[in-house]
Scaffold this motif. Structure first.
Motif, short mmCIF file in Angstrom:
data_model
loop_
_atom_site.label_atom_id
_atom_site.label_comp_id
_atom_site.label_asym_id
_atom_site.label_seq_id
_atom_site.Cartn_x
_atom_site.Cartn_y
_atom_site.Cartn_z
N VAL A 304 57.28 -50.92 114.89
CA VAL A 304 56.45 -51.91 114.18
C VAL A 304 55.30 -51.20 113.48
CG1 VAL A 304 55.03 -53.95 114.43
CG2 VAL A 304 57.05 -53.71 115.80
N ALA A 307 56.55 -49.22 110.47
CA ALA A 307 56.97 -50.13 109.41
C ALA A 307 55.77 -50.79 108.74
CB ALA A 307 57.91 -51.19 109.98
N ALA A 308 54.84 -51.25 109.57
CA ALA A 308 53.69 -51.96 109.00
C ALA A 308 52.89 -51.02 108.09
CB ALA A 308 52.81 -52.49 110.12
N TYR A 323 61.59 -51.89 105.11
CA TYR A 323 60.58 -51.70 106.16
C TYR A 323 60.27 -53.00 106.87
CZ TYR A 323 59.77 -46.87 104.98
OH TYR A 323 59.94 -45.53 104.81
N SER A 324 60.39 -54.09 106.13
CA SER A 324 60.18 -55.37 106.81
C SER A 324 61.28 -55.60 107.85
CB SER A 324 60.14 -56.48 105.77
OG SER A 324 60.86 -57.59 106.21
N GLU A 327 60.30 -53.68 110.77
CA GLU A 327 59.25 -54.36 111.51
C GLU A 327 59.85 -55.45 112.40
OE1 GLU A 327 57.07 -57.20 109.46
OE2 GLU A 327 55.97 -57.68 111.27
N ASN A 328 60.76 -56.21 111.81
CA ASN A 328 61.37 -57.29 112.61
C ASN A 328 62.15 -56.74 113.79
OD1 ASN A 328 61.39 -60.29 111.76
ND2 ASN A 328 61.09 -59.13 109.89
N GLN A 432 50.58 -55.87 118.88
CA GLN A 432 51.66 -56.22 117.97
C GLN A 432 51.18 -57.21 116.92
OE1 GLN A 432 55.55 -57.33 119.71
NE2 GLN A 432 55.50 -58.93 118.17
N MET A 436 51.36 -56.83 113.01
CA MET A 436 52.05 -57.83 112.20
C MET A 436 51.14 -58.35 111.10
SD MET A 436 54.21 -59.85 115.11
CE MET A 436 55.04 -61.04 114.10
N ALA A 439 51.36 -55.82 108.37
CA ALA A 439 52.61 -55.98 107.62
C ALA A 439 52.54 -57.23 106.75
CB ALA A 439 53.78 -56.07 108.59
#
Lengths: 504, 230, 674, 320
Positions: A304, A307-308, A323-324, A327-328, A432, A436, A439
């Motif tokens: 995460v 990615a973020a 990248y999203s 993240e997921n 997290q 998030m 992101a």
């Protein structure tokens, strides 16, 4: 130790051979058909139909499933709630993605980007890809599951490089090399599991069967299983885009044709992660719940975070979507680490919703890309004003993946958050959540830039082939429907959560 | 076959595995690397064959022979074609001459060997739980497999040619297969079959991609594939 | 028609030159959009009406709950009416009814298309459902739905870059706030073992002090972001300024107050009474927000931005009241605490009424002139007398002056603050005077702000052509504004009309709410009394008396002369460039509060060609900056960007490096799993 | 409640109406004498008013009803305050209708009306005066309210009647530390609010320095008359209030008869006259402050008020 998870295994109450075989057989048949038939539209339609068949089998399995797993083909194929969920995911993403292939290939042919040979290859590979994934989720044997997942790498290697050109080749090379290494690590883990099983006195021929392993999980050597589990987390994690083998993901997703990106992002990653979920109960029983929880937490949070932060410096919208996805998947891994029934149900729910959202996103992004001939964020303005459908699809897709209501991932974020706080991992939710937000900020600002604003007069028109329009409309409707109600699937997810929930 | 001979056979095979791996790190001649890989394949195949002879299991011997064919012959041959091939037959104007040597290495040879040594030591250290669980001849040699795996990744990470990376990958795979054979007499047949097929296909795919890399970038140096990044 | 066109779009040529076909098309479009506006407005009003009814029912003490578990998987919908929720539903519903009427007439192209009009009823519905949420997940769902729908309204004019930037600010800060709320509420429900608010209230006693503190801080931060409180306030001036005015009115008058609802419900009702420092923290956050908001408003030149900052100020004052209530409760002064709570809630309602009116009037101005910049407005009183008068009502209310809407609640707040502290209570002895200073300063500066908004924007002479050619708003808009003004006036003169509502709340909240009494407001626990209606009557008669005084000797006067020239220092005449602008009006404030506002100066000199000394043009600009943004947001952003930069540099695209990562990961697993 | 108490507000209004120009006259006369001039006499403001009231009414072009009504509102707010505050009796029926906060608010209404009147002309001077005047009022606000707090704490009420009655009952409370601090603070803001030296020079017409005059620059004739009358009334009523807050000797209480009322009236007139004398005398010796030094003055008075409140509430909490 010892939960209800292992209780229901071993007894096969209903004969569901057809429902188990069809998800594998249908796409294989579609692939053969595509190899023979020269009408590519018909091929795509058949592939979509095969995907629908997979999804339908998943639904029927969900409805008709008994207490324990269903087995078929002499114990090679096996279906439980997780299988049903994953088949539904494959079907629901696969059908629109395969169908949208019509529009994609039409555009490529019209633009002269492709050759008839490549077109045929595409027609064959897409259903093969589906077949490999269906096999992976319905394999009864961890080794077969591994082989099927590795097969997806081989099949998609060509699909990633399908557009040709330097970038596509580069992406395909990295994809194959990194994924193969990663998945090889998972093989090593599988070998070690096998070793532990054989050493525990399980007959060699059944030593990798999930049910057998579950039944004898407490007899397995914890020390070896720790190593094995660690290797499988990062190995299968490679296919799920988790750290440290995450580096292929953005390249592959950004270079693959839009429908393939949708399939890879929406399903393949989830299939890779489902392998981790498969072995998780075994590992939890053998070495205790804390071990995999820690491993998944570290890997998930790192994913995460990467990615973020990468989203924050993103200049390419297809990479942004990739990248999203990362993240997921990271969030999903964290949810798996939390491991309560609610969290598992929620993460599977997120898998399904993310798959649908990403389908819509990648298909619409593909149209933007083909209109502009580039996927640079800076080059795109005012999409909403140029094409309502593409703009709305992109917006809906982004709303899905950033967990905004009324779309489904919001619910799973809430549910996972509840689970986290209930098991005393509130700090984790804080970390997290912060990531998030990062992101979200990156995605929101770029989406606003892409979709809104006054289009430049010279901006190219965004054409949408009818097949893709249909896929987009269906996708949006599905996203909304998923967000509003789980319908008949509610029980399935609850049961999958109960089944896979770890030991604490 | 008596126990000493079995032990000697297994140990020799395992030793050869490691030796070839180290030699691959050392050598920079592409063809030599492929040859070493073939040797490694043979050594790998020796494991089930010795095992099969010792336990008089035709099935295991059969698997060994199949391994020999795949890893000792077919895969090296696929790679050799890549080295030997003189330009694409039909496609494109860019006629290229395949490279014969590794280009400027990312890490110097001596440092590479040092890393190899460290990885080998690490492999011995980290395989303690496995060795502890089952003290058979095979399990005692399991650290070698892990060493080969790590060295395989090392080769992939430090070599620049597409071919060298493929060699590294195959070494990695050899290491895993050897682990399977050293710990048990191989994974179930269906798994072994699937794994082997996958390896074969991956090699073919990598070969094909290597050629495309050569066609698009004019060189098989994958270190130059750095256009995709943020 | 033509004249309006040119007034609205000064850059386009005369509208008469366009071809007939496109003219017809445009007329058709306008007819369609007018119909859409009527429908959208009607829907908004109806939803609002339903909210009013529900609110009254809830305040009347009827409890009602509904559970729909099948809807919104993993979340479910559990609704429950409570008196506190009813108050906020009443407020939101009333605002929506009026805004709905207004937006039926607000059809300016590009401002409110069909989509925003369709979103508006949904937005209102989500706002009504937030206070009706009966469980944590439902609350979070409705909260976020509200954020999403308001976000769409903010982005309605997305073709302008400022709107997009405002949208992003709003999205990010509101999401950050949401995450804080999510964490806080989930911790709360985990600690109590239930997600239902009703059950949480019962189980809260078992929750430890540490957990309570964490939840308090998180929810205060999160709800504060929605209420526009510092430090997560930065979205508010942007979003409220850039959204269509009906949406601004809805957001500022209703949505923002739901942040306060959250604070009252969670931090006061459920978690409270907490340790004393909670009250102190709330008081401090409120005080800082109030001062910051009002100072920024006093130097703002954008009318809607000014109103938005004033929202931050007023929410700050409400929080001062809530904090004082918490502090006083912990000091055992429950009567005074009740007074403070009543002051806060009353101010919330009153703020809703005058802020809605102000935004609607600002919308009429924008509709008529296309301008929001006070520096370019002026002279509207002659062209738009009704709008001007109604804005005057709102400004009077916002300034907190007697006979205005805001006076009574601010007076109640002061009444609750001037109490003699208990013996030896040093904290209160030190805090309350400072709080009074803050309230007083924000009232004072608020007066400056509103005088500027009204005096510079509506009085004086027009500074631009657009302002000079303004047209009065249409009937629905005027009707809506008149209704809002009526509400303002009623609240200003007979605030005791709210007594039943306050009494209903007093039965459920842990701290009772004081009621106001009759004509003379002298609440229990208060030190003084006032009679707003009597004051208004007295003021009116005093003014009449004064007018009569000025008529002394009128029979001996020469006939009155109108349109006498103004003194222009001997020049031929005044031009609009000689007028005092909003910027110049605010200059003393800006100078006095330099240290807080930290204006950014920018001097640009255009030199004449070929000369190092001859200056062709010089421009000096000074604009206030947001110190919080500069010293909190930017460093954080810089840090995050730097970290992101490292991560980016770690992804070089080299497959070898990537394999090293994988290999290292493998090694770590092998070593750690051993 | 006696009939006299009912009449008291009317009497106060009338007294302020009639007396205010005289107060202004006294101050001017004191100043003239101290500067060595003969002076125009105490009644000169009355003569000025008569003169203005006979002049033609002028409405500058472009102004609205706000401009026309502003003087009436300023005067009206001053009159209302005059009716409310306890000048002759602490038992006025209006006392419960408005407390000290409300009185301060009414005062601000006057300031706002003045500023709006200035702004409505659209001239640079009008805007400038409004901007300055309103800024000073805003900065004075905290001081006033804090002084109110300091005064209402001992009395236990913010209603003026109660405060004054409490002080009258126990006159020595004002000689406490809080009382002294509050007095100075309040005096300072009265000076600021009424536009006296050193904050504003009521007799200047120098463009760069004028505040109050700038706002009424466009007024002429009857409106100017009302404006000047109003500003005199503000000054008067505030001085009277100050006098009764700190020295309420002789103010009529609940049981006072007609004699008491008469005495109270005379006394308050005397007190205001003394204050006017003092203030006028002081004005001779101070120079006008630069505009941007005014905030410092107000900040100083704010600190005094804050200290007053803090000490007061400490005393209160210590004994309380």
């Amino acid at each position: 130790m010892g939960t209800a998870t292992s209780a229901g295994y071993g007894s096969c109450v209903t004969d569901m051979t057809a429902l188990l075989v069809l998800p594998v057989a249908a796409p294989v048949a579609a692939a053969v058909f595509a190899a023979v038939c020269r009408n590519r539209r018909l091929n795509a339609a058949v592939a979509a139909a095969a995907a629908l068949a997979i999804g339908a089998c998943g639904l029927l399995l969900a409805v008709a499933r008994g207490d324990g797993p269903a087995l078929a083909l002499g114990g090679l194929l096996r279906a439980d709630a997780l299988t049903a969920v994953m088949l539904v995911v494959i079907g629901s993403v696969g059908a629109p993605a395969a169908w949208a292939g019509i529009g994609y290939v039409d555009q490529e042919v019209a633009a002269g980007h492709t050759t008839p040979r490549r077109v045929r290859l595409y027609g064959v590979l897409v259903p093969t890809f589906l077949a490999a994934m269906a096999t992976a989720v319905s394999a009864a044997n961890i080794g077969v599951m591994w082989a099927a997942i590795e097969a997806t790498t081989i099949v998609t290697a060509f699909l990633v490089g399908h557009r040709g050109g330097r970038a596509a080749v580069e992406a395909a090379w990295k994809y194959v090399v990194i994924c193969s290494v990663g998945i090889a690590v998972a093989l090593l883990g599988t070998v070690l599991v096998y070793f532990a099983a054989v050493h525990a006195g399980i007959p060699a021929s059944r030593a990798l069967d999930i049910d057998t392993l579950l039944a004898h999980a407490t007899a397995l050597d914890p020390a070896v299983l720790r190593v094995a589990a660690g290797l499988m987390v990062i190995g299968f994690g490679a296919k799920a885009g988790l750290v440290p083998f995450h580096t292929w993901l953005a390249d592959a997703h950004s270079q693959a044709p839009a429908p393939v990106s949708a399939l890879m992002s929406g399903v393949l990653l989830a299939v890779g992660f489902s392998a981790v979920l498969r072995v998780k109960p075994v590992v939890d029983l053998a070495v205790g719940g804390g071990y995999l929880r820690t491993a998944l937490l570290v890997v998930g949070l790192a994913t995460v975070a990467v990615a973020a932060l990468m989203l924050l410096v993103q200049r390419d919208f297809k990479r942004m979507l990739a990248y999203s996805s990362m993240e997921n998947l990271g969030v999903i891994a964290v949810a798996a680490a939390v491991g309560t029934p609610l969290a598992i149900a929620a993460l599977l729910w997120q898998v399904l919703a993310h798959g649908m959202g990403k389908t819509v996103l990648f298909l619409s992004a593909g149209q933007i890309q083909s209109a502009h001939g580039s996927s640079a964020i800076a080059a795109v303005r005012g999409v909403l004003a140029r094409s309502r459908l593409v703009g709305a699809s992109f917006a809906v897709g982004i709303a899905v993946v950033v967990a905004v209501p009324p779309f489904a991932i919001f619910g799973s974020v809430i549910a996972v958050g509840r689970s986290m706080t209930e098991v005393g991992l509130g700090w984790l939710l804080a970390v997290q959540g912060t990531l998030m937000v990062v992101a979200f900020a990156a995605l929101a600002s770029r989406t606003v830039g892409i979709l809104l604003g006054e289009p430049e007069p010279s901006a190219p028109a965004i054409m949408t082939p009818r097949s893709i329009s249909l896929a987009l409309v269906i996708g949006i409707a599905a996203c909304l429907a998923l967000g509003l109600s789980a319908g008949p699937l509610a029980g399935l997810f609850r049961d999958a959560g109960l089944m896979l929930a770890g030991v604490r | 076959m008596n126990q000493d001979l079995y032990t000697a056979g297994m140990n020799t095979a395992a030793g050869t595995l490691l030796l070839t791996a180290v030699l691959v790190v050392w050598r920079r001649e592409l063809r030599a690397m492929v040859m070493l890989l073939a040797c490694q394949g043979v050594a790998l195949a020796a494991l089930p064959i010795v095992d099969g002879i010792a336990h008089a299991s035709a099935e295991v011997i059969g698997v060994g022979v199949a391994i020999l064919a795949l890893r000792g012959v077919v895969l090296p041959a696929v790679l050799l074609r890549l080295v030997a091939r003189r330009g694409p037959a039909r496609r494109g104007p860019a006629r290229w001459v395949p490279a014969r040597r590794e280009s400027a290495p990312v890490v110097g040879t001596s440092l590479s060997l040092l890393i190899t040594a460290l990885l080998t030591v690490t492999a011995f250290a980290v395989t303690r739980p496995i060795v502890r669980l089952q003290a058979t001849v095979g399990s005692m040699a399991v650290p070698v497999s892990f060493a080969v795996i790590l060295i395989g990744i090392q080769v992939m990470a430090t070599r620049r040619r597409a071919l060298s990376q493929t060699v590294g990958f195959l070494m990695l795979d050899n290491g895993i297969t050897s682990a399977a054979f050293l710990l048990t007499s191989g994974v179930p047949l269906v798994v072994e079959l699937g794994a082997s097929l996958d390896v074969l296909f991956v090699t073919l795919v990598l070969g094909l991609l290597a050629r495309q890399v050569q066609a698009h970038f004019g060189d098989s140096d994958v270190g130059r594939l750095r256009e995709l990044r943020d | 028609m033509t004249m309006i066109r040119t007034a609205l779009r000064p850059d386009t040529d005369a509208a008469g030159s366009e071809p007939q076909a496109s003219h017809d098309a445009r007329q058709g479009h306008e007819a369609r959009s007018a119909a859409a506006a009527a429908w959208g407005g009607a829907a908004t009003s109806l939803v609002g009406l339903a909210g009013v009814v529900c609110g009254i029912v809830a305040l009347a003490g009827r409890s009602w709950s509904l559970s729909l578990d099948g809807l919104f998987p993993m979340v479910g919908v559990q609704l429950e009416l409570t008196p506190l929720g009813g108050l906020f539903m009443l407020l939101t519903g009333a605002v929506a009814v009026i805004v709905g009427i207004y937006s039926a007439g607000y059809t300016r192209a590009g401002h409110l298309g069909g989509f925003p009009l369709a979103v508006m009823p949904i937005f209102v519905a989500t706002m009504l459902l937030v206070p009706a949420a009966g469980s944590v997940p439902t609350f979070l769902l409705m909260w976020e739905l509200m954020a999403v729908s308001s976000m769409m309204l903010v982005l309605a004019g997305h073709r302008r870059a400022e709107v997009r930037s405002a949208g992003v600010y709003y999205a990010v800060l509101t999401h950050l706030g949401f995450m804080a709320i999510l964490l806080g509420l989930l911790l709360l429900s985990a600690a109590t073992g239930t997600t239902r608010f009703a059950e949480i209230s019962f189980a809260i006693g078992d929750v430890g002090h540490g957990a309570r503190t964490v939840i308090f801080v998180l929810t205060l931060l999160g709800f504060g972001s929605k209420a526009g409180l510092l430090p997560l306030h930065a979205w508010l001036p942007r979003a409220h300024a850039e959204s269509p005015s009906p949406a601004s009115a809805l957001m500022s008058a209703a949505m923002v107050t739901l942040g306060v609802y959250g604070i009252v419900r969670i931090d006061l009702d459920i978690l409270g009474p907490g340790p004393r420092w909670w009250g102190l923290v709330m008081l401090a956050v409120g005080a800082v927000s109030a001062l910051f908001g009002v100072l920024q408003a006093s130097v703002a030149t954008d009318l809607k931005r000014l109103l938005a900052f004033s929202t931050t100020e007023n929410m700050g004052l409400v929080l001062v009241a809530l904090g004082a209530a918490a502090l006083l409760t912990s000091s055992g002064m429950r009567d005074v605490a009740a007074l403070a709570l009543a002051a806060g809630l009353l101010h919330l309602l009153v703020h809703g009424s005058f802020k809605m009116l102000a935004f609607l009037a600002a919308g009429s101005v924008q509709n008529a002139t296309g301008l929001r910049d006070l520096d370019r407005l002026g002279g509207l009183a002659r062209r738009m007398p009704v709008t001007t008068a109604l804005f005057g009502v709102a400004a009077l209310g916002a300034a907190g002056l007697p006979v205005g809407a805001g006076f009574v609640s601010e007076w109640l707040l002061l009444q609750s603050l001037i109490h003699r502290p208990a013996a030896g209570d040093t904290l209160m002895a030190l805090t309350m005077p400072l709080a009074i200073g803050v309230v007083a300063l924000s009232v004072g500066v608020g007066v400056v702000t509103m005088v500027k908004a009204f005096g510079v924007g509506f009085l004086a002479r027009p500074r631009t052509d657009e302002a000079a050619h303004a047209r009065e708003a249409g009937a629905p808009m005027l009707l809506a504004m008149a209704l809002a003004a009526l509400v303002c006036t009623v609240l200003a003169l007979v605030p005791a009309a709210l007594d039943p509502a306050l009494r209903a709340l007093g039965r459920t909240l842990p701290v009772p709410v004081a009621t106001l009494g009759g004509v003379v407001i002298g609440p229990a626990g208060g030190l003084g009394s006032i009679a707003p209606a009597v004051l208004a009557a007295g003021m009116a008669s005093a003014v009449i008396l004064a007018v009569a005084l000025s008529r002394i000797g009128s029979r001996r006067r020469p006939p009155a002369q109108s349109a006498a020239p103004l003194w222009a220092c001997g020049a031929d005449g005044l031009t609009s460039r000689m007028e005092y602008t909003a910027s110049s009006f605010a200059q003393p404030m800006q100078r006095v509060f330099r240290g807080v506002l930290r204006p950014e100066a920018d001097l640009s000199v255009v030199r004449a060609a070929g000369s190092a000394y001859d200056v062709e043009q010089m421009a000096y600009r000074e604009r206030p900056t947001d110190a919080v943004e500069a010293h909190l947001y930017r460093p954080v952003l810089r840090l995050v960007r730097a970290v992101a930069g490292w991560v980016r540099r770690a992804h070089t695209g080299s497959v070898q490096l990537y394999l090293v990562y994988g290999g290292v990961g493998l090694l770590i697993v092998l070593v750690l799993a051993r | 409640m006696t009939v006299l108490a009912m009449v008291a507000p009317a009497a106060q209004v009338a007294g302020v109406l009639l007396g205010a120009p005289l107060v202004a006259g006294v101050m001017r006369q004191v100043r003239a004498r101290l500067e060595g001039r003969v002076g125009a006499g105490v009644a000169q403001p009355w003569r000025d008013l008569r003169k203005h009231l006979r002049k033609q009414a002028m409405t500058p072009s472009g102004t609205t009803v706000v401009f026309s009504l502003a003087p009436a509102v300023v005067a009206g707010s001053a009159l209302l305050i005059a009716a409310i505050v306890p000048l002759v009796t602490t038992f006025s029926p209006l006392d419960r209708m408005a407390d000290l906060f409300a009185v301060v608010g009414l005062l601000l209404i006057g300031t706002v009306a003045l500023a709006l009147g200035g702004l409505d002309t659209g001239t640079a001077f009008g805007g400038m005066g409004a901007s300055r005047g309103i800024t000073i009022a805003a900065l004075a606000e905290p001081t006033i309210l804090l002084s109110v707090f300091a005064l209402s704490l001992p009395a236990g009420s913010s209603n003026l009647g109660v405060i004054v009655a409490a002080t009258a009952h126990d006159p020595w409370t004002v000689l406490s530390v809080p009382g002294a601090l509050a007095f100075v603070a309040l005096l300072t803001v009265i000076v600021a609010e009424t536009g006296r030296l050193p904050v504003d020079n009521p007799s200047t017409h120098l463009e760069l320095t004028m505040i109050h005059e700038a706002m009424e620059l466009e007024y002429a004739g009857p409106r100017l008359a009302l404006m000047e009358w109003a500003s005199a009334m503000r000054l008067t009523v505030l001085l009277a209030l100050l006098a009764n807050l700190f020295a309420p000797w002789g103010i009529a209480g609940a049981g006072s008869g007609a004699g008491g009322f008469l005495l109270a009236t005379v006394l308050i007139a005397a007190k205001v006259a003394v204050l006017a004398l003092i203030l006028g005398g002081i004005e001779v010796f101070v120079a006008k402050l630069r505009l941007f030094r005014v905030p410092e003055l107000l900040a100083g008075s704010f600190v005094l008020a804050l200290l007053a409140v803090t000490t007061s509430s400490f005393f209160a909490s210590a004994v309380g």
